[in-house]
Design a protein around this motif. Sequence first.
Motif, PDB file in Angstrom:
ATOM      1  N   ALA A 181     -21.870 -24.415  45.048  1.00  0.00           N
ATOM      2  CA  ALA A 181     -21.353 -25.133  43.895  1.00  0.00           C
ATOM      3  C   ALA A 181     -19.870 -25.405  44.091  1.00  0.00           C
ATOM      4  CB  ALA A 181     -21.573 -24.321  42.616  1.00  0.00           C
ATOM      5  N   LEU A 182     -19.431 -26.506  43.540  1.00  0.00           N
ATOM      6  CA  LEU A 182     -18.013 -26.807  43.454  1.00  0.00           C
ATOM      7  C   LEU A 182     -17.576 -26.451  42.039  1.00  0.00           C
ATOM      8  CD1 LEU A 182     -15.366 -28.130  44.436  1.00  0.00           C
ATOM      9  CD2 LEU A 182     -16.271 -30.303  43.578  1.00  0.00           C
ATOM     10  N   VAL A 183     -16.563 -25.608  41.923  1.00  0.00           N
ATOM     11  CA  VAL A 183     -16.037 -25.196  40.624  1.00  0.00           C
ATOM     12  C   VAL A 183     -14.615 -25.721  40.529  1.00  0.00           C
ATOM     13  CG1 VAL A 183     -15.542 -23.261  39.084  1.00  0.00           C
ATOM     14  CG2 VAL A 183     -17.438 -23.091  40.724  1.00  0.00           C
ATOM     15  N   ARG A 184     -14.381 -26.574  39.536  1.00  0.00           N
ATOM     16  CA  ARG A 184     -13.065 -27.179  39.354  1.00  0.00           C
ATOM     17  C   ARG A 184     -12.523 -26.821  37.987  1.00  0.00           C
ATOM     18  NH1 ARG A 184     -10.395 -31.112  41.996  1.00  0.00           N
ATOM     19  NH2 ARG A 184      -8.806 -32.197  40.811  1.00  0.00           N
ATOM     20  N   SER A 185     -11.253 -26.429  37.911  1.00  0.00           N
ATOM     21  CA  SER A 185     -10.590 -26.128  36.645  1.00  0.00           C
ATOM     22  C   SER A 185      -9.463 -27.122  36.431  1.00  0.00           C
ATOM     23  CB  SER A 185     -10.020 -24.707  36.650  1.00  0.00           C
ATOM     24  OG  SER A 185     -11.056 -23.758  36.577  1.00  0.00           O
ATOM     25  N   ASP A 186      -9.569 -27.898  35.363  1.00  0.00           N
ATOM     26  CA  ASP A 186      -8.527 -28.844  34.988  1.00  0.00           C
ATOM     27  C   ASP A 186      -7.743 -28.237  33.838  1.00  0.00           C
ATOM     28  OD1 ASP A 186      -9.037 -31.120  36.763  1.00  0.00           O
ATOM     29  OD2 ASP A 186     -10.969 -31.202  35.733  1.00  0.00           O
ATOM     30  N   PRO A 187      -6.527 -27.690  34.122  1.00  0.00           N
ATOM     31  CA  PRO A 187      -5.760 -26.970  33.101  1.00  0.00           C
ATOM     32  C   PRO A 187      -5.422 -27.828  31.886  1.00  0.00           C
ATOM     33  CG  PRO A 187      -4.825 -26.625  35.285  1.00  0.00           C
ATOM     34  CD  PRO A 187      -5.851 -27.714  35.410  1.00  0.00           C
ATOM     35  N   LEU A 188      -5.380 -27.183  30.736  1.00  0.00           N
ATOM     36  CA  LEU A 188      -4.959 -27.844  29.512  1.00  0.00           C
ATOM     37  C   LEU A 188      -3.440 -27.806  29.435  1.00  0.00           C
ATOM     38  CD1 LEU A 188      -7.525 -26.380  26.960  1.00  0.00           C
ATOM     39  CD2 LEU A 188      -7.706 -28.435  28.336  1.00  0.00           C
ATOM     40  N   PRO A 189      -2.844 -28.673  28.630  1.00  0.00           N
ATOM     41  CA  PRO A 189      -1.388 -28.651  28.482  1.00  0.00           C
ATOM     42  C   PRO A 189      -0.920 -27.329  27.886  1.00  0.00           C
ATOM     43  CG  PRO A 189      -2.331 -30.639  27.510  1.00  0.00           C
ATOM     44  CD  PRO A 189      -3.467 -29.743  27.867  1.00  0.00           C
ATOM     45  N   PRO A 190       0.364 -27.005  28.038  1.00  0.00           N
ATOM     46  CA  PRO A 190       0.903 -25.788  27.428  1.00  0.00           C
ATOM     47  C   PRO A 190       0.712 -25.794  25.910  1.00  0.00           C
ATOM     48  CG  PRO A 190       2.495 -26.763  28.920  1.00  0.00           C
ATOM     49  CD  PRO A 190       1.364 -27.734  28.797  1.00  0.00           C
ATOM     50  N   PRO A 191       0.726 -24.615  25.278  1.00  0.00           N
ATOM     51  CA  PRO A 191       0.473 -24.531  23.836  1.00  0.00           C
ATOM     52  C   PRO A 191       1.401 -25.386  22.978  1.00  0.00           C
ATOM     53  CG  PRO A 191       0.502 -22.353  24.814  1.00  0.00           C
ATOM     54  CD  PRO A 191       0.917 -23.314  25.884  1.00  0.00           C
ATOM     55  N   ALA A 192       2.628 -25.637  23.417  1.00  0.00           N
ATOM     56  CA  ALA A 192       3.568 -26.436  22.621  1.00  0.00           C
ATOM     57  C   ALA A 192       3.137 -27.891  22.539  1.00  0.00           C
ATOM     58  CB  ALA A 192       4.964 -26.330  23.204  1.00  0.00           C
ATOM     59  N   ASP A 193       2.323 -28.336  23.486  1.00  0.00           N
ATOM     60  CA  ASP A 193       1.854 -29.716  23.497  1.00  0.00           C
ATOM     61  C   ASP A 193       0.599 -29.805  22.640  1.00  0.00           C
ATOM     62  OD1 ASP A 193       0.989 -32.260  24.049  1.00  0.00           O
ATOM     63  OD2 ASP A 193       1.272 -32.101  26.214  1.00  0.00           O
ATOM     64  N   HIS A 199      -1.189 -32.427  21.817  1.00  0.00           N
ATOM     65  CA  HIS A 199      -2.018 -33.611  22.014  1.00  0.00           C
ATOM     66  C   HIS A 199      -3.475 -33.206  22.222  1.00  0.00           C
ATOM     67  CE1 HIS A 199       1.536 -36.037  22.216  1.00  0.00           C
ATOM     68  NE2 HIS A 199       2.027 -35.303  23.204  1.00  0.00           N
ATOM     69  N   ALA A 200      -4.362 -34.156  22.012  1.00  0.00           N
ATOM     70  CA  ALA A 200      -5.782 -33.893  22.260  1.00  0.00           C
ATOM     71  C   ALA A 200      -5.976 -33.573  23.739  1.00  0.00           C
ATOM     72  CB  ALA A 200      -6.604 -35.113  21.870  1.00  0.00           C
ATOM     73  N   TYR A 201      -6.924 -32.720  24.018  1.00  0.00           N
ATOM     74  CA  TYR A 201      -7.192 -32.332  25.393  1.00  0.00           C
ATOM     75  C   TYR A 201      -8.259 -33.268  25.962  1.00  0.00           C
ATOM     76  CZ  TYR A 201      -4.891 -28.106  23.758  1.00  0.00           C
ATOM     77  OH  TYR A 201      -4.004 -27.216  23.225  1.00  0.00           O
ATOM     78  N   PRO A 202      -7.882 -34.184  26.837  1.00  0.00           N
ATOM     79  CA  PRO A 202      -8.870 -35.146  27.334  1.00  0.00           C
ATOM     80  C   PRO A 202      -9.957 -34.460  28.144  1.00  0.00           C
ATOM     81  CG  PRO A 202      -6.824 -35.316  28.571  1.00  0.00           C
ATOM     82  CD  PRO A 202      -6.572 -34.347  27.450  1.00  0.00           C
ATOM     83  N   TYR A 203     -11.167 -34.930  27.951  1.00  0.00           N
ATOM     84  CA  TYR A 203     -12.319 -34.405  28.683  1.00  0.00           C
ATOM     85  C   TYR A 203     -12.177 -34.812  30.147  1.00  0.00           C
ATOM     86  CZ  TYR A 203     -17.140 -32.679  28.340  1.00  0.00           C
ATOM     87  OH  TYR A 203     -18.289 -31.932  28.424  1.00  0.00           O
ATOM     88  N   PRO A 204     -12.514 -33.944  31.095  1.00  0.00           N
ATOM     89  CA  PRO A 204     -12.373 -34.321  32.513  1.00  0.00           C
ATOM     90  C   PRO A 204     -13.361 -35.415  32.895  1.00  0.00           C
ATOM     91  CG  PRO A 204     -13.478 -32.206  32.303  1.00  0.00           C
ATOM     92  CD  PRO A 204     -13.049 -32.595  30.924  1.00  0.00           C
ATOM     93  N   PRO A 205     -13.076 -36.153  33.965  1.00  0.00           N
ATOM     94  CA  PRO A 205     -14.000 -37.215  34.391  1.00  0.00           C
ATOM     95  C   PRO A 205     -15.337 -36.626  34.833  1.00  0.00           C
ATOM     96  CG  PRO A 205     -12.284 -36.878  36.042  1.00  0.00           C
ATOM     97  CD  PRO A 205     -11.922 -36.029  34.850  1.00  0.00           C
ATOM     98  N   SER A 206     -16.391 -37.418  34.662  1.00  0.00           N
ATOM     99  CA  SER A 206     -17.724 -36.946  35.064  1.00  0.00           C
ATOM    100  C   SER A 206     -17.837 -36.935  36.580  1.00  0.00           C
ATOM    101  CB  SER A 206     -18.810 -37.828  34.457  1.00  0.00           C
ATOM    102  OG  SER A 206     -18.639 -39.152  34.895  1.00  0.00           O
ATOM    103  N   CYS A 207     -18.803 -36.195  37.073  1.00  0.00           N
ATOM    104  CA  CYS A 207     -18.999 -36.061  38.519  1.00  0.00           C
ATOM    105  C   CYS A 207     -19.528 -37.374  39.096  1.00  0.00           C
ATOM    106  CB  CYS A 207     -19.978 -34.933  38.810  1.00  0.00           C
ATOM    107  SG  CYS A 207     -19.385 -33.343  38.230  1.00  0.00           S
ATOM    108  N   PRO A 208     -19.023 -37.785  40.263  1.00  0.00           N
ATOM    109  CA  PRO A 208     -19.422 -39.074  40.826  1.00  0.00           C
ATOM    110  C   PRO A 208     -20.738 -39.041  41.603  1.00  0.00           C
ATOM    111  CG  PRO A 208     -17.754 -38.071  42.209  1.00  0.00           C
ATOM    112  CD  PRO A 208     -17.945 -37.157  41.022  1.00  0.00           C
ATOM    113  N   HIS A 209     -21.303 -37.866  41.815  1.00  0.00           N
ATOM    114  CA  HIS A 209     -22.501 -37.785  42.657  1.00  0.00           C
ATOM    115  C   HIS A 209     -23.778 -37.913  41.828  1.00  0.00           C
ATOM    116  CE1 HIS A 209     -23.274 -33.724  41.196  1.00  0.00           C
ATOM    117  NE2 HIS A 209     -21.975 -33.524  41.320  1.00  0.00           N
ATOM    118  N   ALA A 210     -24.888 -38.155  42.522  1.00  0.00           N
ATOM    119  CA  ALA A 210     -26.188 -38.260  41.855  1.00  0.00           C
ATOM    120  C   ALA A 210     -26.610 -36.895  41.342  1.00  0.00           C
ATOM    121  CB  ALA A 210     -27.221 -38.789  42.847  1.00  0.00           C
ATOM    122  N   ALA A 211     -27.449 -36.892  40.337  1.00  0.00           N
ATOM    123  CA  ALA A 211     -27.944 -35.638  39.758  1.00  0.00           C
ATOM    124  C   ALA A 211     -28.753 -34.861  40.791  1.00  0.00           C
ATOM    125  CB  ALA A 211     -28.802 -35.936  38.544  1.00  0.00           C
ATOM    126  N   GLY A 212     -28.661 -33.551  40.716  1.00  0.00           N
ATOM    127  CA  GLY A 212     -29.409 -32.681  41.624  1.00  0.00           C
ATOM    128  C   GLY A 212     -30.360 -31.796  40.846  1.00  0.00           C
TER     129      GLY A 212
END
Length: 198
Positions: free
Chosen positions: A51-63, A65-78
């Motif tokens: 598995a590939l495990v990716r963590s896209d950090p959220l902004p610091p607590p002082a920010d 702003h809404a936390y944008p959802y990460p982009p979807s995976c580009p590969h075909a479903a498995g």
Amino acid sequence: MSGSSATPEPDAAWATVCFRAAPSGAVPRGEALDDRASFVVWRSDTAQGSALVRSDPLPPPADRHAYPYPPSCPHAAGPHPCDVHLWVDADRPGRTGLMEHADVLVSRVQLPLVSAHRRVCELLAGHPGCLAAAVPDTAAMCVVGVRHRTGAVAFVRPERGGSAAPLPPHVVVSVVHAWAVSGNSPRALRSVVAMPRR
């Protein structure tokens, strides 16, 4: 985890877990790793893969702003669907408000096995919307609790690599979360370790 040890680990992140076949046990060609991504090998009672495990950090607590959802995976479903969830470090005081929205809670404080179980129970009991929690134990393993739809907690303790460089708890629990939401029994997952590089 891949990358520079000088980069601090995030205290809250969107985790994306993409299960992939692992015929060779090596990092797939063309896949770039950075400080936010790890390739892991998982083993269950009946199968194994990667598995590939990716963590896209959220902004610091002082920010605020809404936390944008990460982009979807580009590969075909498995055979296992990709999973995106929010994990939060339960020991960071600046993230306490975010904890009520977390799918996964993580502690980085190593505890003896019995205390690690107790801490997982406390985290899940205090955050009913959270599906899984993880606490590292002093044997270089990780206690993970997964809430069943009945409210009961299933405990798993997957191996997470050698004591010299075990995977961080947020990587292990992210794989367990993805495994559980794809309909598999958490107790069937035996290990989640870093994929060897060639």
